[in-house]
Enzyme design. Structure first.
Site, PDB file in Angstrom:
ATOM      1  N   SER A 152       0.823  -1.211   0.000  1.00  0.00           N
ATOM      2  CA  SER A 152       0.000   0.000   0.000  1.00  0.00           C
ATOM      3  C   SER A 152       0.853   1.255   0.000  1.00  0.00           C
ATOM      4  O   SER A 152       2.004   1.268   0.448  1.00  0.00           O
ATOM      5  CB  SER A 152      -0.904   0.014   1.234  1.00  0.00           C
ATOM      6  OG  SER A 152      -0.136   0.249   2.408  1.00  0.00           O
ATOM      7  N   HIS A 154       0.319   3.794   1.861  1.00  0.00           N
ATOM      8  CA  HIS A 154       0.506   4.192   3.261  1.00  0.00           C
ATOM      9  C   HIS A 154       1.790   3.598   3.821  1.00  0.00           C
ATOM     10  O   HIS A 154       2.620   4.300   4.419  1.00  0.00           O
ATOM     11  CB  HIS A 154      -0.704   3.746   4.089  1.00  0.00           C
ATOM     12  CG  HIS A 154      -0.565   3.996   5.556  1.00  0.00           C
ATOM     13  ND1 HIS A 154      -0.751   5.246   6.120  1.00  0.00           N
ATOM     14  CD2 HIS A 154      -0.233   3.161   6.588  1.00  0.00           C
ATOM     15  CE1 HIS A 154      -0.559   5.169   7.426  1.00  0.00           C
ATOM     16  NE2 HIS A 154      -0.237   3.925   7.728  1.00  0.00           N
ATOM     17  N   GLU A 183       6.771  -0.222  -4.846  1.00  0.00           N
ATOM     18  CA  GLU A 183       5.651  -0.389  -5.789  1.00  0.00           C
ATOM     19  C   GLU A 183       4.377  -0.368  -4.963  1.00  0.00           C
ATOM     20  O   GLU A 183       4.151  -1.253  -4.151  1.00  0.00           O
ATOM     21  CB  GLU A 183       5.815  -1.696  -6.562  1.00  0.00           C
ATOM     22  CG  GLU A 183       4.945  -1.767  -7.806  1.00  0.00           C
ATOM     23  CD  GLU A 183       3.538  -2.257  -7.525  1.00  0.00           C
ATOM     24  OE1 GLU A 183       2.618  -1.397  -7.467  1.00  0.00           O
ATOM     25  OE2 GLU A 183       3.357  -3.463  -7.356  1.00  0.00           O
ATOM     26  N   CYS A 195      -2.978  -4.145  -7.903  1.00  0.00           N
ATOM     27  CA  CYS A 195      -2.540  -2.746  -7.865  1.00  0.00           C
ATOM     28  C   CYS A 195      -2.833  -2.043  -9.177  1.00  0.00           C
ATOM     29  O   CYS A 195      -2.953  -0.820  -9.215  1.00  0.00           O
ATOM     30  CB  CYS A 195      -1.064  -2.660  -7.513  1.00  0.00           C
ATOM     31  SG  CYS A 195      -0.003  -3.668  -8.547  1.00  0.00           S
TER      32      CYS A 195
END
Length: 471
Positions: free
Chosen positions: A208, A210, A230, A264
């Protein structure tokens, strides 16, 4: 996670899959550091032979590994088998990539000497893997790292540790030293300790935004560490002038809902020309209504399984309600299909009239739709994100695609193809919150070894011709 154990559960049933003890970061890193010099000193051909033997071990264990991936992630068996195949194929792609991206060069030098460019491994690399492709994505770091001469500490996601352990066992059965590739079982605390450890020379992360931002911030004052990130995306798919509505709808559905939207590169935003809206959205909804959502081993085979856990399902449901209550219009509701299990129906919501659309990665089967009137507006809408991983144009002319390609901010740009399903024989990565300009896949060799420039003579030869006093 429970005390000093990690426990993995099947999303599709809630049953326990696996449990294991949390690892000791200091001990594992120290062991890796001791192992590195001997591994790096091996000839490249020996390291390549080792990873090829690993590919053979994966072939032998393909059914077992695919079954574990399906159980631990909830994805259908057909998709789990495809993931195992990518693990095998990654080896030869990485061998070719290393030769291509890091090949030795000899140049003419002064004084009849030579100049050379060679590459060296970094040392101990930490690989942090995600849960959505718990074998393929970490393997995409591990194989290039080992070929280059690094040793690896691999921390699988705490949501898919059993798959990570099986992957490492295949390497060990191939003859790789248990110290050259180690698995670190743990949760966020162990991941943080590994990232910041003085004995780690680089961090290769997939996950993620974050967490990726936290890693980048933690290592910002340490430029000596290689960091490859990534981090997913808020990816747009733009549908423009095309008479092939059925094909366009199929590409949209594949982009948005494959892997239950847990890719993703999944399309999060559908941007469609207003004059095509009714025809396209009607067909997208019709197709989405037909998708089978089920458990990995169900018959007939499902298109998609559950999301990874109930917490994720709850968050996606709350996000859908937020969009709805802030100006979104339902096209297809998000429904919790099984009580106490994270099965979600694919959901579609028109957010054209929302005053402020949240620029976040909603990691699941939730597609937001925006109507636009002209192509410049479509490109602007597609670029209205801090992310920059993947984007697709469906329809349009070659001239439209040239404009789209030139102006879109993304590391993967497709035409009349889904946003997901990128080739391992090409670079894979993004910009903005999607990555730090360290693309993986074919370009993973770039961050697994660093170039060293040399000028060389077989004997010392030098004179100083200026600035000396006379004898």
């Amino acid at each position: 996670m429970s005390g000093h154990e990690i426990i993995s559960h099947e999303p599709a049933t809630g049953d326990e899959v696996w449990r294991g003890k949390v690892g000791d970061v200091d001990e594992i890193v120290a062991r890796a550091r001791r192992a590195w010099p001997a591994w790096a000193a091996l000839p490249l051909t020996n390291r390549i032979e080792m990873v090829r033997r690993f590919a053979n071990e994966v072939r032998k264990e393909s059914d077992k590994l695919a079954t574990m991936i399906a159980r631990e992630t909830g994805k259908p068996m057909w998709e789990a088998r495809a993931e195992v195949e990518t693990v095998v194929n990654k080896v030869e792609i990485s061998v070719r990539a290393y030769a291509d991206r890091t090949g030795q060069k000899k140049l003419d030098g002064a004084l009849q000497g030579t100049a050379a460019v060679r590459h060296k491994p970094h040392g101990v690399l930490a690989v942090l893997g995600p849960y959505n492709f718990p074998a393929h994505l970490p393997n995409g770091h591990i194989v290039p790292a080992l070929i280059a001469g690094n040793v690896v500490v691999f921390k699988p996601s705490e949501k898919a540790p059993a798959t990570g352990e099986l992957l490492v066992q295949c390497f060990h059965r191939a003859g790789l030293s248990a110290a050259v590739l180690q698995v670190l079982i743990g949760g966020p605390a162990e991941g943080q300790a590994l990232v910041g450890h003085d004995g780690v020379d680089g961090v290769l992360f997939t996950g993620s935004a974050h967490t990726g931002i936290a890693i980048n911030r933690k290592l910002a004052a340490n430029p000596g560490k290689m960091v490859a990130l990534e981090m997913g995306g808020n990816n747009p798919i733009v549908v423009w002038d095309t008479p092939k509505i059925d094909d366009a709808a199929a590409i949209v559905v594949q982009s948005a809902f494959t892997s239950a939207g847990q890719r993703c590169t999944a399309a999060r935003r559908l941007i469609v020309k207003s004059s095509m809206y009714d025809a396209l959205i009607g067909e997208v909804k019709r197709l989405a209504d037909r998708l089978i959502v089920g458990a990995p081993f169900d018959e007939p085979s499902p298109f998609m399984g559950p999301v990874i856990d109930n917490r994720t399902a709850d968050g996606l449901t709350e996000s859908f309600v937020y969009l709805l209550s802030n100006g979104g219009k339902v096209i297809k509701n998000m429904v919790r299909l099984r009580e106490n299990l994270p099965f979600l129906s694919p959901a579609i919501i028109d957010v054209t009239d929302m005053a402020e659309r949240p620029d976040v990665e909603l990691f699941g089967p939730l597609l937001q739709v925006v109507r636009v009137d002209d192509f410049d507006e479509a490109i602007a809408e597609a670029n209205a994100t801090r992310f920059g991983l993947s984007a697709s144009l469906v329809g349009g002319t070659p001239q439209d695609y040239n404009r789209f390609w030139a102006n879109i901010r993304a590391g993967v740009v497709n035409w009349n193809r889904p946003t997901n399903g990128a080739s391992s024989a090409a670079p894979f990565g993004g910009i903005g919150l999607s990555g730090n300009h360290r693309p993986s896949a074919y370009y993973a060799a770039d961050y697994c070894a660093y170039p060293v420039a040399s000028t060389e003579l077989d004997q010392p030869r030098a004179t100083i011709g200026v600035g000396l006093r006379s004898d």
